[in-house]
Design a protein around this motif. Structure first.
Motif, PDB file in Angstrom:
ATOM      1  N   THR B  28       0.814  -1.220   0.000  1.00 47.92           N
ATOM      2  CA  THR B  28       0.000   0.000   0.000  1.00 47.92           C
ATOM      3  C   THR B  28       0.845   1.267   0.000  1.00 47.92           C
ATOM      4  O   THR B  28       0.319   2.366  -0.147  1.00 47.92           O
ATOM      5  CB  THR B  28      -0.932   0.010   1.221  1.00 47.92           C
ATOM      6  N   ASP B  31       2.973   4.447  -4.724  1.00 44.05           N
ATOM      7  CA  ASP B  31       2.204   5.637  -5.073  1.00 44.05           C
ATOM      8  C   ASP B  31       2.461   6.129  -6.492  1.00 44.05           C
ATOM      9  O   ASP B  31       2.109   7.259  -6.842  1.00 44.05           O
ATOM     10  CB  ASP B  31       2.471   6.758  -4.067  1.00 44.05           C
ATOM     11  N   TYR B  32       3.087   5.293  -7.292  1.00 44.77           N
ATOM     12  CA  TYR B  32       3.363   5.677  -8.684  1.00 44.77           C
ATOM     13  C   TYR B  32       3.283   4.406  -9.514  1.00 44.77           C
ATOM     14  O   TYR B  32       3.931   3.400  -9.189  1.00 44.77           O
ATOM     15  CB  TYR B  32       4.753   6.315  -8.777  1.00 44.77           C
ATOM     16  N   ARG B  51      -0.961   8.218 -10.678  1.00 43.09           N
ATOM     17  CA  ARG B  51      -0.779   8.241  -9.236  1.00 43.09           C
ATOM     18  C   ARG B  51      -2.127   7.953  -8.590  1.00 43.09           C
ATOM     19  O   ARG B  51      -3.172   8.169  -9.196  1.00 43.09           O
ATOM     20  CB  ARG B  51      -0.205   9.585  -8.795  1.00 43.09           C
ATOM     21  N   PRO B  52      -2.159   7.499  -7.337  1.00 46.55           N
ATOM     22  CA  PRO B  52      -3.402   7.007  -6.740  1.00 46.55           C
ATOM     23  C   PRO B  52      -4.441   8.060  -6.413  1.00 46.55           C
ATOM     24  O   PRO B  52      -5.526   7.711  -5.927  1.00 46.55           O
ATOM     25  CB  PRO B  52      -2.920   6.283  -5.474  1.00 46.55           C
ATOM     26  N   ASP B  53      -4.165   9.329  -6.690  1.00 42.51           N
ATOM     27  CA  ASP B  53      -5.170  10.337  -6.401  1.00 42.51           C
ATOM     28  C   ASP B  53      -6.216  10.451  -7.504  1.00 42.51           C
ATOM     29  O   ASP B  53      -7.196  11.194  -7.366  1.00 42.51           O
ATOM     30  CB  ASP B  53      -4.507  11.697  -6.149  1.00 42.51           C
ATOM     31  N   VAL B  54      -6.024   9.723  -8.617  1.00 42.26           N
ATOM     32  CA  VAL B  54      -7.022   9.696  -9.682  1.00 42.26           C
ATOM     33  C   VAL B  54      -7.351   8.249 -10.022  1.00 42.26           C
ATOM     34  O   VAL B  54      -6.552   7.355  -9.789  1.00 42.26           O
ATOM     35  CB  VAL B  54      -6.544  10.436 -10.958  1.00 42.26           C
ATOM     36  N   SER B  55      -8.538   8.031 -10.570  1.00 42.31           N
ATOM     37  CA  SER B  55      -8.955   6.670 -10.887  1.00 42.31           C
ATOM     38  C   SER B  55      -8.737   6.313 -12.354  1.00 42.31           C
ATOM     39  O   SER B  55      -8.806   5.139 -12.724  1.00 42.31           O
ATOM     40  CB  SER B  55     -10.425   6.470 -10.541  1.00 42.31           C
ATOM     41  N   LYS B  57      -6.603   7.715 -16.154  1.00 46.89           N
ATOM     42  CA  LYS B  57      -5.816   8.669 -16.927  1.00 46.89           C
ATOM     43  C   LYS B  57      -5.783   8.209 -18.363  1.00 46.89           C
ATOM     44  O   LYS B  57      -5.543   7.031 -18.634  1.00 46.89           O
ATOM     45  CB  LYS B  57      -4.398   8.780 -16.380  1.00 46.89           C
ATOM     46  N   LYS B  68      -7.857   1.760  -6.202  1.00 45.13           N
ATOM     47  CA  LYS B  68      -7.014   1.776  -5.011  1.00 45.13           C
ATOM     48  C   LYS B  68      -7.472   0.748  -3.980  1.00 45.13           C
ATOM     49  O   LYS B  68      -6.650   0.074  -3.362  1.00 45.13           O
ATOM     50  CB  LYS B  68      -7.009   3.178  -4.391  1.00 45.13           C
ATOM     51  N   SER B  69      -8.768   0.614  -3.777  1.00 45.96           N
ATOM     52  CA  SER B  69      -9.269  -0.310  -2.758  1.00 45.96           C
ATOM     53  C   SER B  69      -8.950  -1.758  -3.118  1.00 45.96           C
ATOM     54  O   SER B  69      -8.645  -2.582  -2.251  1.00 45.96           O
ATOM     55  CB  SER B  69     -10.771  -0.137  -2.560  1.00 45.96           C
ATOM     56  N   ASN B  95       6.805   5.573  -2.224  1.00 46.39           N
ATOM     57  CA  ASN B  95       7.271   6.911  -1.869  1.00 46.39           C
ATOM     58  C   ASN B  95       8.395   6.741  -0.862  1.00 46.39           C
ATOM     59  O   ASN B  95       8.166   6.588   0.323  1.00 46.39           O
ATOM     60  CB  ASN B  95       6.129   7.722  -1.274  1.00 46.39           C
TER      61      ASN B  95
END
Lengths: 112, 114
Positions: B28, B31-32, B51-55, B57, B68-69, B95
């Motif tokens: 977990t 992050d990239y 990156r995991p802040d978007v679902s 791209k 992510k889940s 990271n």
């Protein structure tokens, strides 16, 4: 712009002979440098990485060694090659927190 | 232990079809998540990354979907072309400061039939 040079492109060496593969990076400073090996039809195996001159981390115990005599020069060596050292060797670099890795064109090594 | 599991190992798609390659990860702290494309006899080249802040791209015909889940991400190649025939690698990176070691999947050999 940044470029990476890796040579030679192909190499055929007898078992027991020494090896020296060289990789140089241009256009960037203090890069992270990596040596990978790719067996035929297989994934990428990280062999060594370096975060600075003289700083080498080995990922896999093996018949190979690496050195970084200058900031942008990375050398892969062996004193005595084994048949199992055959493969496609790739040098790569990245910079700081930017995780994109840029690869050289590779060296196809055949040990006979 | 394979930290990034990639499937399928090989894939054959007809021209114009959709190619889908899947990857799953355990750590977990990753992050990239990049995808690399490799043609025979050449070094891999970055295709697209997320990156995991978007679902999701999207870049041209290439889309990364990220869950992510479920700790899964996939590459979709729309309107696949014979020129897309190559080996595709997913990877992940934690990271961990300046030295970002990529953890690689084993690759998927894609053949797009004309």
């Amino acid at each position: 712009s940044q470029t990476i040079h890796q040579w030679p492109a192909t190499l055929v060496q007898p078992v027991g002979s020494p090896l020296s593969l060289e990789c140089t990076v241009e256009g960037t400073s203090n890069p992270n440098l990596y040596w990978y090996r790719q067996a035929a039809g297989r994934g990428l195996q990280l062999l060594f990485y370096s975060v600075g001159i003289g700083q080498i981390s080995s990922e896999v115990p093996q018949n190979l060694s690496a050195s970084r005599p200058q900031d942008r020069q990375f050398i892969l060596s062996s004193k005595k090659l084994l048949l199992s050292d055959s493969g496609f060797y790739l040098c790569a670099w990245s910079v700081g927190s930017n995780t994109e890795a840029f690869f050289g064109q590779g060296t196809r090594l055949t040990v006979v | 232990q394979q930290q990034v599991k990639q499937s399928p190992q090989s894939l054959i798609v007809q021209k114009g079809g959709i190619s889908i390659i899947n990857c799953a990860y355990e750590n977990t702290a990753f992050d990239y998540f990049p995808w690399y494309q490799q043609f025979p006899g050449k070094g891999p080249a970055l295709l697209i990354a997320i990156r995991p802040d978007v679902s999701e791209k999207k870049e041209g015909r290439f889309t990364i979907s990220f869950n992510k889940s479920a700790k899964q991400f996939s590459l979709h190649i729309m309107d696949s072309q014979p020129g897309d025939s190559a080996t595709y690698f997913c990877a992940a990176s934690p990271n961990a400061g300046n030295n970002r070691k990529l953890i690689w999947g084993l690759g998927t050999s894609l053949a797009v039939n004309p």
